[in-house]
Design a protein around this motif. Structure first.
Motif, PDB file in Angstrom:
ATOM      1  N   THR A 143      32.340  40.737  38.821  1.00  0.00           N
ATOM      2  CA  THR A 143      32.879  39.456  39.267  1.00  0.00           C
ATOM      3  C   THR A 143      31.874  38.815  40.214  1.00  0.00           C
ATOM      4  O   THR A 143      31.299  39.480  41.088  1.00  0.00           O
ATOM      5  N   THR A 193      34.927  37.641  28.933  1.00  0.00           N
ATOM      6  CA  THR A 193      34.330  36.799  29.970  1.00  0.00           C
ATOM      7  C   THR A 193      35.391  35.797  30.415  1.00  0.00           C
ATOM      8  O   THR A 193      36.248  35.389  29.626  1.00  0.00           O
ATOM      9  N   SER A 226      36.469  32.624  33.735  1.00  0.00           N
ATOM     10  CA  SER A 226      36.068  31.825  34.893  1.00  0.00           C
ATOM     11  C   SER A 226      37.291  31.183  35.519  1.00  0.00           C
ATOM     12  O   SER A 226      38.298  30.924  34.846  1.00  0.00           O
ATOM     13  N   GLU A 227      37.200  30.949  36.790  1.00  0.00           N
ATOM     14  CA  GLU A 227      38.233  30.217  37.539  1.00  0.00           C
ATOM     15  C   GLU A 227      37.551  29.206  38.453  1.00  0.00           C
ATOM     16  O   GLU A 227      36.443  29.443  38.944  1.00  0.00           O
ATOM     17  N   GLU A 228      38.236  28.109  38.683  1.00  0.00           N
ATOM     18  CA  GLU A 228      37.755  27.093  39.613  1.00  0.00           C
ATOM     19  C   GLU A 228      38.938  26.643  40.449  1.00  0.00           C
ATOM     20  O   GLU A 228      40.008  26.320  39.904  1.00  0.00           O
ATOM     21  N   THR A 246      34.331  28.945  42.790  1.00  0.00           N
ATOM     22  CA  THR A 246      34.453  29.444  41.421  1.00  0.00           C
ATOM     23  C   THR A 246      34.388  30.964  41.419  1.00  0.00           C
ATOM     24  O   THR A 246      33.794  31.587  42.315  1.00  0.00           O
ATOM     25  N   LEU A 281      33.518  33.938  38.448  1.00  0.00           N
ATOM     26  CA  LEU A 281      33.119  34.283  37.092  1.00  0.00           C
ATOM     27  C   LEU A 281      33.317  35.786  36.900  1.00  0.00           C
ATOM     28  O   LEU A 281      33.055  36.573  37.822  1.00  0.00           O
ATOM     29  N   SER A 282      33.764  36.188  35.716  1.00  0.00           N
ATOM     30  CA  SER A 282      33.995  37.600  35.469  1.00  0.00           C
ATOM     31  C   SER A 282      33.559  37.989  34.071  1.00  0.00           C
ATOM     32  O   SER A 282      33.559  37.171  33.152  1.00  0.00           O
TER      33      SER A 282
END
Length: 340
Positions: A58, A301, A303-305, A323, A325-326
């Motif tokens: 992450t 994969t 993502s968050e924002e 953000t 990312l994973s």
């Protein structure tokens, strides 16, 4: 959080399914021979032992301002976690018909935390993950594959994100638990939803859309890796290659209907108002054994924002934006796949 693997699997078993989309079913009347339906649910048996290897990463890039502003805090934080877990299937509980008892042991658990600025908590975060090594956790799943009880986890970790990471892997064993009852066919699609109850923004749900792409020889997340000498030797005496169902799953964070106040009830009771937005999405590719229903490999994969402001009753505010990312890989050890 955003190790969203839990939403694609264990949570799916508890989800209220949206109207099913099934192109394969719609075409049955026009084909002479219908495709066979297969179950994607894992078929465990007492005494069974399986070993999984896992990699999680992450990358968090966030900023805080207001009452918690910390100009020296890390702007970017990367956590890499590698683990090997032994899974044992225990005898069923007579008082819970249809339930499944699993014991897991973390045979290996290592983590590496890096940041682009000084982070005094990095060493403690690494230690939390590394303390999992040698620990044992027991899970009970209901007949639908949903985790209904956990014992031993509370004694291992106390960090919220580490607890989520520890739960994630068990969810992958039921990667097909959100599929329609009665089995699915190649080309079929299905969808489901799960409330995003842990977010500081109310009214959001994780919407999962899956598709049974094809049948294919089971393979690990990195099929291009060169085989080891031992694997080449054992291949000569190995049984025919295992066949897997290939499942593509997309996950999106959506709002089902407009709400006037996005403050969750739990925050409101604590005298905190929230405002802002939180977006997220993920995509995974799963290989599920047609013979056993077990997840052989899963890559994902996501993502968050987010941009959320929390305000107390004294009009003291804190803004949290950034953000996450994973990426993750989960794979069943080859010898376990072939029942050895």
């Amino acid at each position: 959080m955003f190790l969203v693997l839990w939403s694609l699997s264990s949570a799916a078993g508890a989800q209220k399914k949206a109207p099913e989309k099934s192109p394969a079913k719609a075409q049955q009347g026009s084909t002479a021979v219908s495709q066979p339906r297969v179950s994607l649910s894992p078929r465990f048996s007492p005494g069974q032992a399986l070993r999984y290897t896992m990699e999680f990463e992450t990358t968090t890039a966030t900023s805080r301002s207001g009452m918690a502003k910390d100009p020296q805090g890390p702007a970017k934080l990367v956590i890499d976690w590698d683990a090997t877990i032994l899974l044992e299937v225990l005898p069923a509980d007579p008082s819970a018909p249809g339930s499944i008892r699993l014991r897991t042991k973390y045979e290996k658990s290592t983590a590496h935390v890096t940041s682009d600025t000084f982070d005094p908590a990095a060493a403690a975060t690494e230690e939390q993950y590394q303390n999992l090594e040698g620990k044992v956790v027991e899970f009970t799943l209901d007949a639908n594959g949903k985790v209904i009880s956990v014992s031993g986890l509370e004694e291992i970790v106390d960090g919220e994100k580490t607890v989520e990471a520890a739960r994630d892997w068990i969810a992958q064993l039921s990667a097909g638990s959100g599929a329609p009852a009665g089995g699915v066919t190649v080309g079929q699609k299905w969808s489901s939803e799960q409330p995003a109850a842990s977010l500081p923004v109310a009214g959001m749900v994780w919407r999962t859309e899956s598709e049974y792409l094809r049948d294919e020889i089971c393979r690990p997340p990195n099929p291009d890796a060169a085989p080891t000498p031992s694997s080449v030797e054992s291949a000569e005496n190995r049984e025919p290659a295992e066949t897997c169902a290939v499942i593509l799953t997309r996950l999106n964070l959506v709002r089902r209907k407009p709400v006037r106040d996005v403050t969750p009830e739990e925050y409101r009771k604590s005298g905190v108002q929230t405002a802002g937005k939180w977006d997220g999405s993920a995509e995974s590719l799963s290989y599920i054994s047609l013979r056993t229903g077990l997840a052989v490999s899963i890559t994902q994969t996501g993502s968050e924002e987010m941009d959320v402001t929390l305000t107390t009753g004294k009009n003291i505010s804190m803004r949290y934006a950034g953000t996450i990312l994973s990426r993750s890989q989960v794979a069943l050890v080859a010898d376990d796949l072939h029942g050895k």
